[in-house]
Design a protein around this motif. Sequence first.
Motif, short mmCIF file in Angstrom:
data_model
loop_
_atom_site.label_atom_id
_atom_site.label_comp_id
_atom_site.label_asym_id
_atom_site.label_seq_id
_atom_site.Cartn_x
_atom_site.Cartn_y
_atom_site.Cartn_z
N GLU A 57 1.73 -11.09 -7.49
CA GLU A 57 2.02 -12.06 -7.66
C GLU A 57 1.47 -13.16 -6.98
N HIS A 75 3.97 -9.98 -13.60
CA HIS A 75 3.57 -8.98 -11.85
C HIS A 75 2.09 -9.00 -12.34
N HIS A 132 11.42 -14.56 -2.49
CA HIS A 132 11.84 -13.69 -3.89
C HIS A 132 12.22 -12.62 -3.67
N HIS A 141 13.34 -8.62 -6.43
CA HIS A 141 12.75 -8.45 -8.03
C HIS A 141 13.96 -7.48 -8.68
N ASP A 162 11.31 -12.13 -11.21
CA ASP A 162 11.89 -12.62 -10.03
C ASP A 162 13.10 -13.13 -10.04
N VAL A 193 3.05 -6.42 -4.71
CA VAL A 193 4.47 -6.26 -5.36
C VAL A 193 4.77 -4.94 -5.84
ZN LIG Z 1 7.59 -12.02 -7.68
#
Ligand SMILES: [Zn+2]
Length: 144
Positions: free
Chosen positions: A80, A32, A86, A88, A99, A70
Amino acid sequence: MQWFRDRCAEAGLPCTHQRQVLYRALLEAKDHPGPEMLYERVKRDIPSVSLGTVYRNIKTFLDNGLIGEVSLHHGPLRLEANNTPHHHLVCRVCRKMFDLPAEQVESIHLREALPKGFHLERFVVEAHGLCAGCAAPKRTGRTH
Ligand SMILES: [Zn+2]
Ligand SMILES: [Zn+2]
Protein backbone atom coordinates in the motif's frame (compact mmCIF):
# COMPACT_ATOMS: atom_id res chain seq x y z
CA MET A 1 2.93 12.25 -6.43
CA GLN A 2 5.02 15.21 -5.34
CA TRP A 3 5.72 13.39 -2.08
CA PHE A 4 6.96 10.43 -4.10
CA ARG A 5 9.21 12.59 -6.28
CA ASP A 6 10.69 14.29 -3.23
CA ARG A 7 11.38 10.97 -1.48
CA CYS A 8 12.99 9.60 -4.65
CA ALA A 9 15.24 12.64 -4.86
CA GLU A 10 16.16 12.25 -1.18
CA ALA A 11 16.98 8.58 -1.64
CA GLY A 12 18.94 9.32 -4.82
CA LEU A 13 16.59 7.16 -6.88
CA PRO A 14 15.95 8.08 -10.49
CA CYS A 15 12.25 8.93 -10.64
CA THR A 16 11.60 7.14 -13.91
CA HIS A 17 8.29 7.12 -15.76
CA GLN A 18 7.96 3.42 -14.97
CA ARG A 19 8.42 3.99 -11.25
CA GLN A 20 5.90 6.82 -11.28
CA VAL A 21 3.32 4.65 -13.05
CA LEU A 22 3.92 1.87 -10.53
CA TYR A 23 3.62 4.19 -7.56
CA ARG A 24 0.50 5.83 -8.97
CA ALA A 25 -1.11 2.42 -9.46
CA LEU A 26 -0.50 1.66 -5.80
CA LEU A 27 -1.64 5.09 -4.72
CA GLU A 28 -4.94 4.61 -6.52
CA ALA A 29 -5.39 1.05 -5.32
CA LYS A 30 -7.66 0.71 -2.35
CA ASP A 31 -7.34 -3.05 -2.12
CA HIS A 32 -3.78 -3.52 -0.82
CA PRO A 33 -2.69 -5.40 -3.95
CA GLY A 34 0.11 -7.90 -4.30
CA PRO A 35 2.94 -7.52 -6.85
CA GLU A 36 1.14 -9.55 -9.54
CA MET A 37 -1.99 -7.43 -9.27
CA LEU A 38 0.08 -4.26 -9.57
CA TYR A 39 1.90 -5.68 -12.55
CA GLU A 40 -1.42 -6.25 -14.35
CA ARG A 41 -2.36 -2.61 -13.74
CA VAL A 42 1.01 -1.15 -14.74
CA LYS A 43 1.01 -3.21 -17.93
CA ARG A 44 -2.00 -1.26 -19.19
CA ASP A 45 0.16 1.89 -19.29
CA ILE A 46 3.50 0.29 -20.08
CA PRO A 47 2.90 -2.90 -22.09
CA SER A 48 6.64 -3.62 -22.25
CA VAL A 49 7.09 -3.81 -18.47
CA SER A 50 8.11 -7.20 -17.05
CA LEU A 51 7.01 -8.80 -13.81
CA GLY A 52 10.67 -8.97 -12.75
CA THR A 53 11.02 -5.21 -13.13
CA VAL A 54 7.88 -4.63 -11.10
CA TYR A 55 9.23 -6.90 -8.35
CA ARG A 56 12.61 -5.12 -8.37
CA ASN A 57 11.00 -1.69 -8.16
CA ILE A 58 8.69 -2.81 -5.37
CA LYS A 59 11.70 -4.03 -3.43
CA THR A 60 13.47 -0.71 -3.99
CA PHE A 61 10.35 1.17 -2.86
CA LEU A 62 10.09 -0.97 0.26
CA ASP A 63 13.78 -0.64 1.09
CA ASN A 64 13.46 3.13 0.87
CA GLY A 65 10.23 3.37 2.82
CA LEU A 66 8.28 4.72 -0.16
CA ILE A 67 5.54 2.16 0.25
CA GLY A 68 4.41 -0.11 3.02
CA GLU A 69 4.03 -3.85 3.34
CA VAL A 70 0.80 -5.07 4.88
CA SER A 71 1.29 -8.79 4.47
CA LEU A 72 -0.60 -10.89 6.95
CA HIS A 73 2.09 -12.58 8.95
CA HIS A 74 3.75 -14.97 6.55
CA GLY A 75 1.12 -14.67 3.85
CA PRO A 76 1.72 -13.35 0.35
CA LEU A 77 3.13 -9.86 -0.06
CA ARG A 78 0.48 -7.13 -0.04
CA LEU A 79 1.34 -3.48 -0.55
CA GLU A 80 0.00 0.00 0.00
CA ALA A 81 1.01 3.61 -0.55
CA ASN A 82 -1.07 4.97 2.34
CA ASN A 83 1.58 6.17 4.77
CA THR A 84 -0.71 7.75 7.33
CA PRO A 85 -0.98 5.77 10.57
CA HIS A 86 -3.78 3.27 10.19
CA HIS A 87 -4.89 -0.20 11.08
CA HIS A 88 -6.56 -2.89 9.03
CA LEU A 89 -9.81 -4.73 8.92
CA VAL A 90 -9.38 -8.07 7.20
CA CYS A 91 -12.12 -10.24 5.77
CA ARG A 92 -11.33 -13.80 6.74
CA VAL A 93 -13.08 -15.21 3.65
CA CYS A 94 -11.92 -13.10 0.69
CA ARG A 95 -8.87 -11.56 2.43
CA LYS A 96 -9.91 -8.04 1.41
CA MET A 97 -8.29 -5.40 3.57
CA PHE A 98 -9.88 -2.16 4.62
CA ASP A 99 -8.08 0.79 6.15
CA LEU A 100 -9.05 1.89 9.62
CA PRO A 101 -7.71 5.33 10.59
CA ALA A 102 -5.49 5.11 13.66
CA GLU A 103 -7.57 7.69 15.53
CA GLN A 104 -10.58 5.36 15.30
CA VAL A 105 -8.78 2.79 17.40
CA GLU A 106 -8.59 3.40 21.10
CA SER A 107 -5.00 3.71 22.17
CA ILE A 108 -3.73 0.70 23.99
CA HIS A 109 -1.24 1.05 26.78
CA LEU A 110 1.49 -1.19 25.58
CA ARG A 111 4.54 0.14 27.31
CA GLU A 112 4.01 -1.78 30.56
CA ALA A 113 3.11 -4.96 28.70
CA LEU A 114 6.20 -5.12 26.50
CA PRO A 115 8.61 -7.91 27.36
CA LYS A 116 11.86 -6.59 28.77
CA GLY A 117 14.23 -5.49 26.05
CA PHE A 118 11.61 -5.50 23.30
CA HIS A 119 12.07 -2.50 21.06
CA LEU A 120 8.70 -1.47 19.59
CA GLU A 121 8.98 -0.03 16.09
CA ARG A 122 5.49 -0.13 14.71
CA PHE A 123 2.11 -0.79 16.21
CA VAL A 124 -0.65 -2.14 13.99
CA VAL A 125 -4.02 -3.56 14.82
CA GLU A 126 -5.47 -6.17 12.54
CA ALA A 127 -9.15 -6.84 13.04
CA HIS A 128 -10.62 -9.90 11.38
CA GLY A 129 -14.21 -10.47 10.33
CA LEU A 130 -16.47 -10.71 7.34
CA CYS A 131 -16.82 -7.99 4.72
CA ALA A 132 -20.28 -6.93 3.59
CA GLY A 133 -20.07 -9.10 0.50
CA CYS A 134 -19.07 -12.22 2.41
CA ALA A 135 -21.47 -11.63 5.32
CA ALA A 136 -24.51 -11.28 3.03
CA PRO A 137 -26.63 -14.43 2.94
CA LYS A 138 -25.67 -16.51 -0.05
CA ARG A 139 -28.16 -16.56 -2.87
CA THR A 140 -29.25 -20.09 -3.54
CA GLY A 141 -30.62 -19.29 -6.96
CA ARG A 142 -34.00 -20.62 -5.94
CA THR A 143 -36.97 -18.71 -7.35
CA HIS A 144 -40.16 -18.19 -5.42
ZN1 LIG B 1 -3.82 -0.01 4.62
ZN1 LIG C 1 -15.01 -10.80 2.20
